[in-house]
Write a protein that holds these residues in place. Sequence first.
Motif, mmCIF file in Angstrom:
data_model
loop_
_atom_site.group_PDB
_atom_site.id
_atom_site.type_symbol
_atom_site.label_atom_id
_atom_site.label_comp_id
_atom_site.label_asym_id
_atom_site.label_seq_id
_atom_site.Cartn_x
_atom_site.Cartn_y
_atom_site.Cartn_z
ATOM 1 N N GLN A 385 -10.465 -10.439 9.693
ATOM 2 C CA GLN A 385 -11.814 -10.186 9.191
ATOM 3 C C GLN A 385 -11.868 -8.891 8.397
ATOM 4 O O GLN A 385 -12.625 -8.789 7.429
ATOM 5 C CB GLN A 385 -12.798 -10.122 10.368
ATOM 6 C CG GLN A 385 -12.985 -11.458 11.074
ATOM 7 C CD GLN A 385 -13.683 -11.274 12.399
ATOM 8 O OE1 GLN A 385 -13.173 -10.625 13.305
ATOM 9 N NE2 GLN A 385 -14.873 -11.831 12.520
ATOM 10 N N LEU A 386 -11.077 -7.899 8.796
ATOM 11 C CA LEU A 386 -11.048 -6.610 8.107
ATOM 12 C C LEU A 386 -9.611 -6.258 7.734
ATOM 13 O O LEU A 386 -8.718 -6.305 8.585
ATOM 14 C CB LEU A 386 -11.617 -5.507 8.990
ATOM 15 C CG LEU A 386 -13.123 -5.261 8.974
ATOM 16 C CD1 LEU A 386 -13.468 -4.112 9.912
ATOM 17 C CD2 LEU A 386 -13.623 -4.958 7.592
ATOM 18 N N LEU A 387 -9.413 -5.917 6.475
ATOM 19 C CA LEU A 387 -8.145 -5.370 6.007
ATOM 20 C C LEU A 387 -8.406 -3.925 5.609
ATOM 21 O O LEU A 387 -9.097 -3.665 4.620
ATOM 22 C CB LEU A 387 -7.613 -6.176 4.823
ATOM 23 C CG LEU A 387 -6.341 -5.645 4.145
ATOM 24 C CD1 LEU A 387 -5.171 -5.636 5.126
ATOM 25 C CD2 LEU A 387 -6.001 -6.471 2.915
ATOM 26 N N ILE A 388 -7.907 -2.981 6.406
ATOM 27 C CA ILE A 388 -8.148 -1.556 6.174
ATOM 28 C C ILE A 388 -6.909 -0.959 5.514
ATOM 29 O O ILE A 388 -5.830 -0.936 6.122
ATOM 30 C CB ILE A 388 -8.478 -0.826 7.480
ATOM 31 C CG1 ILE A 388 -9.720 -1.449 8.141
ATOM 32 C CG2 ILE A 388 -8.711 0.653 7.233
ATOM 33 C CD1 ILE A 388 -10.095 -0.809 9.463
ATOM 34 N N LEU A 389 -7.073 -0.490 4.281
ATOM 35 C CA LEU A 389 -5.979 0.109 3.522
ATOM 36 C C LEU A 389 -6.288 1.583 3.294
ATOM 37 O O LEU A 389 -7.326 1.917 2.728
ATOM 38 C CB LEU A 389 -5.797 -0.614 2.185
ATOM 39 C CG LEU A 389 -5.516 -2.118 2.253
ATOM 40 C CD1 LEU A 389 -5.376 -2.690 0.851
ATOM 41 C CD2 LEU A 389 -4.256 -2.399 3.074
ATOM 42 N N LEU A 390 -5.391 2.437 3.739
ATOM 43 C CA LEU A 390 -5.571 3.879 3.625
ATOM 44 C C LEU A 390 -4.572 4.440 2.619
ATOM 45 O O LEU A 390 -3.435 3.986 2.543
ATOM 46 C CB LEU A 390 -5.404 4.554 4.987
ATOM 47 C CG LEU A 390 -6.291 3.984 6.106
ATOM 48 C CD1 LEU A 390 -5.448 3.166 7.077
ATOM 49 C CD2 LEU A 390 -7.017 5.078 6.872
ATOM 50 N N GLY A 391 -5.021 5.427 1.829
ATOM 51 C CA GLY A 391 -4.184 5.999 0.794
ATOM 52 C C GLY A 391 -2.984 6.757 1.349
ATOM 53 O O GLY A 391 -2.848 6.933 2.562
ATOM 54 N N PRO A 392 -2.068 7.181 0.456
ATOM 55 C CA PRO A 392 -2.219 7.168 -1.004
ATOM 56 C C PRO A 392 -1.899 5.812 -1.626
ATOM 57 O O PRO A 392 -0.978 5.120 -1.180
ATOM 58 C CB PRO A 392 -1.198 8.212 -1.462
ATOM 59 C CG PRO A 392 -0.132 8.168 -0.408
ATOM 60 C CD PRO A 392 -0.846 7.895 0.882
ATOM 61 N N PHE A 393 -2.658 5.447 -2.656
ATOM 62 C CA PHE A 393 -2.417 4.221 -3.415
ATOM 63 C C PHE A 393 -1.536 4.515 -4.635
ATOM 64 O O PHE A 393 -0.554 3.827 -4.871
ATOM 65 C CB PHE A 393 -3.750 3.602 -3.840
ATOM 66 C CG PHE A 393 -4.584 3.149 -2.689
ATOM 67 C CD1 PHE A 393 -4.450 1.870 -2.165
ATOM 68 C CD2 PHE A 393 -5.522 3.996 -2.092
ATOM 69 C CE1 PHE A 393 -5.209 1.443 -1.083
ATOM 70 C CE2 PHE A 393 -6.290 3.584 -1.017
ATOM 71 C CZ PHE A 393 -6.129 2.310 -0.511
ATOM 72 N N ILE A 394 -1.908 5.525 -5.406
ATOM 73 C CA ILE A 394 -1.068 6.001 -6.509
ATOM 74 C C ILE A 394 -0.517 7.349 -6.056
ATOM 75 O O ILE A 394 -1.138 8.392 -6.263
ATOM 76 C CB ILE A 394 -1.870 6.136 -7.821
ATOM 77 C CG1 ILE A 394 -2.673 4.854 -8.094
ATOM 78 C CG2 ILE A 394 -0.947 6.444 -8.984
ATOM 79 C CD1 ILE A 394 -1.822 3.608 -8.222
#
Length: 640
Positions: A385-394
């Motif tokens: 239900q939730l996809l939590i993505l934490l940085g860094p992305f770039i």
Amino acid sequence: MEEEIKAEFEKNGFKLDEEEEILRKCLAFCINYKLSASDIVSSWDVYSLNRQLESTVQNAHMDTFLQQLQNEQKEALINEEPGLHLYSNDVAMILNDEPEYPKDDIHGTPIDKPHSYSNEPFDSTHKPNGSVLSSGQSSQIVTPFGQRKNKFAVQSTLNGLPATENTKKEDDLETDDIIMRVQPSKRCSLQILSSQPESGSRFMYDRIEDKFNFLENRIVRHATALVASGLYEEPMDPTVASQECVFAVGMICCEEEGRLKEKPILLQSSVKHSGGQRVRLDLQKLSQFSIFPGQVVGIEGLNPSGHCLIASKIIDFVPLSVRADENLPPAKKQAVDQELLLTHPSQMPSELSLIIAAGPYSATDNLTFEPLIELLAYARRKQPQLLILLGPFIDSDHPKIKKGTVDRTFDEIFRLEILRLLQDYVEYMGSAARVVLVPSIRDAHHDFVFPQPAFDIHPPDLQHQITSLPNPGTFCANEVKSDRLYHDYNTSSFQVKIGCCTLDILKQLSGEEISRNSSGGTKHRLSTLGNHILILMYSTSILDNSFYPLYPPAEGTPLDLSIAPEALQISSVPDILILPSDLAHFVRVLSVEGRSEGEEQVRCICVNPGRLARGEGGGFFVELRYDGSPDSASASVIRI
């Protein structure tokens, strides 16, 4: 045409290493992408300048040169029709002149195979119908990440789930009871509770007055909470000589620059009780303690000379029955789902399924974001239900970012690579899927300040599925608003409060604190370091109402206390606390026993998902199911 290409290279001062092979490939590029000889040489000129190559054209660079050509063609296709959204795999098929579906993949009536999804490898390339989440890179290029053998192996579990061998392959997950498929029949609601800096606000212009007020308020709140518990009297001035035992509240400070040492350690009390003066703190009589710079504590001890407070006891906790945040301003609540604010409790999901991952999302040898692509392919199959993505992305620490060898701006990479992958994911999954993004100070395309504002992203028609939080950030999932129509129901039957902070506070605390154990010995301290850091973080960060209790901040931390100091404060203990760190990954239930009679135990799930990409290989992420309380929750740390 090969002669034209050769002449054009020589005209621009380039020499060909393996002439025949290079001309053959360049001719194929020109035919496939309808380029002239001058176009192909011009593109190579840009490619060589970005990568600071010599004037000799080498065959070894042809594959990565092809990637640049594909990116240029993809952007040209998108720019022709700005309102048109193309799935990444559709763009790749157009560029590679492939049919819409592979020949051996004929769609027909689905066959009833409950576990058939586990028989396919977790390959995120060459999948039809928009299920491919690729960045348009060439599928023929084999990277160290793509060559790894053990994929999606369960490393550790929480709450009685059986452990598996680390060598388990993804094909073996068909009969694995640890990772269970979740079918999200109902969409969870979100409500953001955090304060954050205003978008576009000026930062790193904080004044000494702002820092002083922030630290003074922390000391005063802590003293107020200890007095309100009824266990302690009003704090006294610790700098005044006295032959009697005194009780004081203050902040741990270091007299010298560098790491905190046992000598000299200072205690800075509040302006109200001592005018903000500092006194030397002697801890020789204590058999056990754990302190770090910036920690607010209560001290019982003697100061016979007026120059040194000899501590007999350190109070590093606030009684749980006391709200230490009683003087805090109310958190700013932002309703992400207006239509779900008034919801019947029986319509809320009985459990919350999450996948949690922290960047970087690309291996160090390229910027193809292979780990993120495979994570999204995994999420499509598990359907959280939730996809939590934490940085860094770039990641600003990525070798290609640091060298400046990329041919696009950081914002373009984030928009065309990260957001397009996420947009494909939520469109493929449907309205039940939700994605939460949390930035990091290592994000090259975002503000370098802490606390950090949320990403300014507004995907068309997807604003209720892709949500950006500030760093640190707190939100509630499945919060039910009461209404007189539902007064017969328990409206607080299921809600989950989640706190996130991408700053590596666990690693910074472990590097700054000093401790003494009653049992003594270096071996004992190293063996219990993981649990010690968790308890240290819990007893200081949460009960001290701060995501960042260290002061002065660790080197490289752009702490600005002038723009939104309330953003660092935690109003109450969250159910799930996510703290990505370079330390070993873990999922652990923290509990603090009541320190006085009648106090209940407070429990919280603390998650360090590790890093999704580690060097040229894969890292870790966490799959978690929360069913009303930390004791009934289950989780797995999975190696990608």
